[in-house]
Write an enzyme that holds these catalytic residues in place. Structure first.
Site, PDB file in Angstrom:
ATOM      1  N   LYS A  11      25.922  35.798  42.803  1.00  0.00           N
ATOM      2  CA  LYS A  11      27.380  35.828  43.776  1.00  0.00           C
ATOM      3  C   LYS A  11      27.106  37.204  44.581  1.00  0.00           C
ATOM      4  O   LYS A  11      27.492  37.644  45.574  1.00  0.00           O
ATOM      5  CB  LYS A  11      28.602  35.997  42.930  1.00  0.00           C
ATOM      6  CG  LYS A  11      29.882  36.241  43.746  1.00  0.00           C
ATOM      7  CD  LYS A  11      30.406  35.164  44.621  1.00  0.00           C
ATOM      8  CE  LYS A  11      31.349  35.632  45.554  1.00  0.00           C
ATOM      9  NZ  LYS A  11      32.598  35.369  45.500  1.00  0.00           N
ATOM     10  N   LYS A  18      34.730  46.662  45.682  1.00  0.00           N
ATOM     11  CA  LYS A  18      34.233  46.426  44.362  1.00  0.00           C
ATOM     12  C   LYS A  18      33.113  45.722  44.112  1.00  0.00           C
ATOM     13  O   LYS A  18      32.272  45.971  43.463  1.00  0.00           O
ATOM     14  CB  LYS A  18      35.461  45.750  43.679  1.00  0.00           C
ATOM     15  CG  LYS A  18      35.321  45.210  41.893  1.00  0.00           C
ATOM     16  CD  LYS A  18      35.223  43.939  42.117  1.00  0.00           C
ATOM     17  CE  LYS A  18      36.064  42.764  42.594  1.00  0.00           C
ATOM     18  NZ  LYS A  18      35.880  41.441  42.531  1.00  0.00           N
TER      19      LYS A  18
HETATM   20  P1  NAP Z   1      44.241  38.544  44.408  1.00  0.00           P
HETATM   21  O1  NAP Z   1      44.842  37.760  45.214  1.00  0.00           O
HETATM   22  O2  NAP Z   1      44.460  40.079  44.545  1.00  0.00           O
HETATM   23  O3  NAP Z   1      44.755  37.771  42.565  1.00  0.00           O
HETATM   24  C1  NAP Z   1      44.350  38.635  41.627  1.00  0.00           C
HETATM   25  C2  NAP Z   1      44.543  37.931  40.415  1.00  0.00           C
HETATM   26  O4  NAP Z   1      44.222  38.754  39.262  1.00  0.00           O
HETATM   27  C3  NAP Z   1      46.230  38.074  40.310  1.00  0.00           C
HETATM   28  O5  NAP Z   1      46.601  36.854  39.632  1.00  0.00           O
HETATM   29  C4  NAP Z   1      46.430  39.277  39.462  1.00  0.00           C
HETATM   30  O6  NAP Z   1      47.977  39.380  38.855  1.00  0.00           O
HETATM   31  C5  NAP Z   1      45.311  39.014  38.552  1.00  0.00           C
HETATM   32  N1  NAP Z   1      45.090  40.323  37.585  1.00  0.00           N
HETATM   33  C6  NAP Z   1      44.308  41.336  38.373  1.00  0.00           C
HETATM   34  N2  NAP Z   1      44.193  42.238  37.277  1.00  0.00           N
HETATM   35  C7  NAP Z   1      44.813  41.711  35.926  1.00  0.00           C
HETATM   36  C8  NAP Z   1      44.639  42.441  34.864  1.00  0.00           C
HETATM   37  N3  NAP Z   1      44.332  43.510  34.498  1.00  0.00           N
HETATM   38  N4  NAP Z   1      45.164  41.453  33.797  1.00  0.00           N
HETATM   39  C9  NAP Z   1      45.692  40.231  34.291  1.00  0.00           C
HETATM   40  N5  NAP Z   1      45.567  39.557  35.655  1.00  0.00           N
HETATM   41  C10 NAP Z   1      45.201  40.430  36.511  1.00  0.00           C
HETATM   42  O7  NAP Z   1      42.675  38.244  44.230  1.00  0.00           O
HETATM   43  P2  NAP Z   1      41.843  36.980  44.666  1.00  0.00           P
HETATM   44  O8  NAP Z   1      41.435  36.930  46.322  1.00  0.00           O
HETATM   45  O9  NAP Z   1      42.614  35.751  44.281  1.00  0.00           O
HETATM   46  O10 NAP Z   1      40.622  37.380  44.053  1.00  0.00           O
HETATM   47  C11 NAP Z   1      40.289  36.954  42.685  1.00  0.00           C
HETATM   48  C12 NAP Z   1      38.728  37.233  42.236  1.00  0.00           C
HETATM   49  O11 NAP Z   1      38.101  36.195  42.858  1.00  0.00           O
HETATM   50  C13 NAP Z   1      38.328  38.498  42.404  1.00  0.00           C
HETATM   51  O12 NAP Z   1      37.046  38.903  41.658  1.00  0.00           O
HETATM   52  C14 NAP Z   1      37.488  38.131  44.033  1.00  0.00           C
HETATM   53  O13 NAP Z   1      36.494  39.321  44.156  1.00  0.00           O
HETATM   54  C15 NAP Z   1      37.051  36.689  43.541  1.00  0.00           C
HETATM   55  N6  NAP Z   1      36.926  36.079  45.039  1.00  0.00           N
HETATM   56  C16 NAP Z   1      37.956  36.037  46.027  1.00  0.00           C
HETATM   57  C17 NAP Z   1      37.816  35.281  47.178  1.00  0.00           C
HETATM   58  C18 NAP Z   1      38.668  35.386  48.438  1.00  0.00           C
HETATM   59  O14 NAP Z   1      38.203  35.007  49.521  1.00  0.00           O
HETATM   60  N7  NAP Z   1      40.011  35.939  48.199  1.00  0.00           N
HETATM   61  C19 NAP Z   1      36.611  34.313  47.285  1.00  0.00           C
HETATM   62  C20 NAP Z   1      35.660  34.360  46.089  1.00  0.00           C
HETATM   63  C21 NAP Z   1      36.057  35.036  44.950  1.00  0.00           C
HETATM   64  P3  NAP Z   1      49.151  39.680  39.449  1.00  0.00           P
HETATM   65  O15 NAP Z   1      49.466  38.511  40.214  1.00  0.00           O
HETATM   66  O16 NAP Z   1      49.995  40.035  38.177  1.00  0.00           O
HETATM   67  O17 NAP Z   1      48.684  40.759  40.561  1.00  0.00           O
END
Ligand code: NAP
Length: 287
Positions: A168, A236
């Site tokens: 990744k 990050k």
């Molecule tokens: P996001 O929309 O910001 O969602 C983050 C999630 O993580 C939320 O459910 C948040 O909970 C939870 N979270 C964060 N810190 C936490 C903690 N300490 N304890 C428990 N829950 C926690 O992010 P996302 O886009 O879904 O991305 C999630 C992951 O997938 C990341 O590692 C990102 O790099 C990866 N990713 C993202 C994409 C993309 O295009 N978006 C593509 C591939 C991979 P709350 O709702 O309470 O904030």
């Protein structure tokens, strides 16, 4: 097999929905409980207010949270109650070191861990068309393969724990370059007063066509930067890549530049915008 999902953000909500549609999902947890309650109502699954309670109730735990510390927090909570023989699959993007730490913690409880980061954006998560790169025990992967298939069209075994995350990292370095190229080229097109819709359409059908241009070209040139992929999350990831590169004395000038660009945008208050907000910087005369 009962399946639970922790972390219902942009990515997690789409993946959990596909697991529910296929009849696998039984339980969800999200730090902000309201999000989990709203989604659980739609999907007809149980909401748990604590990760420990979810872990005790299922055979497969999926995780998709923001960063390394968040994954370790969820894994530590899971380890206190998870059943021996269960499988934990982390689909967040974190470091290989974190994946190895998580696997070690869970192995003490006779629980298998797979690092299975994904690529394909929130669109891929929603449509079940992600690309998934998996590290860990291949037999464990085979055991849960049909479950993974409802979230991803391409699933590839990469090697021991941490190999999924290392792969990744390769993806994230490439995405940095693509973001730099697309945002700079489109800002240049705008500075030439070209018809932007036509520019995007014609370039998309030639050698420079790519996913990011297709999905974010029109929105960025319209000044809309709704995530998508939050800029601070890609920052990050690139910091993780820089750490990995440092260990092997590998130079990554392009990623270093993107980190610096993202830091400027974060300082200007754009951390939660889509990564295509880099277009803002490219459009500024004195960037
Ligand atoms: P996001 O929309 O910001 O969602 C983050 C999630 O993580 C939320 O459910 C948040 O909970 C939870 N979270 C964060 N810190 C936490 C903690 N300490 N304890 C428990 N829950 C926690 O992010 P996302 O886009 O879904 O991305 C999630 C992951 O997938 C990341 O590692 C990102 O790099 C990866 N990713 C993202 C994409 C993309 O295009 N978006 C593509 C591939 C991979 P709350 O709702 O309470 O904030």
């Amino acid at each position: 097999m009962k399946v639970g999902f922790m972390g219902l953000g942009g990515m997690g909500a789409g993946m959990a929905s596909n697991l529910a549609k296929a009849g696998y999902l039984t339980a969800v947890y999200n730090r902000t409980t309201e999000k989990a309650e709203n989604l659980a109502k739609v999907l007809g699954v149980t909401v748990f207010a604590q990760p420990e309670a979810l872990a005790a109730a299922v055979d497969v735990v999926f995780l998709c949270v923001s960063a390394d510390g968040d994954v370790l927090e969820m894994v530590e909570a899971t380890a206190t109650t998870v059943k021996p023989g269960a499988v934990v699959v982390d689909m967040s993007t974190v470091s290989s070191d974190t994946a190895q730490q998580a696997a070690k913690l869970l192995a003490e409880k006779q629980v298998e861990f797979l690092d299975a980061p994904v690529s394909g954006g929130v669109e891929g998560a929603k449509n079940g068309t992600l690309a998934m790169m998996v590290g860990g025990n291949e037999l464990t992967l085979n055991k849960i393969y049909p479950i993974l298939q409802v979230m991803a069209t391409r699933i590839m075994y990469m090697g021991p724990v941490g190999s999924g995350q290392a792969t990744k990292a390769v993806n994230q370095i490439m995405c940095a370059g693509i973001n730099e190229a697309v945002t700079e080229a489109l800002a240049f097109a705008r500075a030439q007063n070209l018809p932007m819709k036509k520019v995007i359409e014609i370039i998309s059908s030639g050698a420079a066509g790519n996913w990011f241009l297709d999905k974010r070209g029109v929105t960025m040139t319209n000044g809309t930067f709704v995530p998508g992929f939050k800029l601070h999350l890609h920052h990050k990831d690139l910091k993780i890549c820089q750490g990995m590169a440092k260990k092997i004395d590998f130079a990554m000038p392009l990623s270093d530049m993107t980190v610096a660009h993202y830091e400027k945008l974060m300082a200007q208050g754009f951390a939660d915008e889509d990564i295509s907000a880099l277009y803002r910087l490219k459009s500024q005369p004195n960037r």
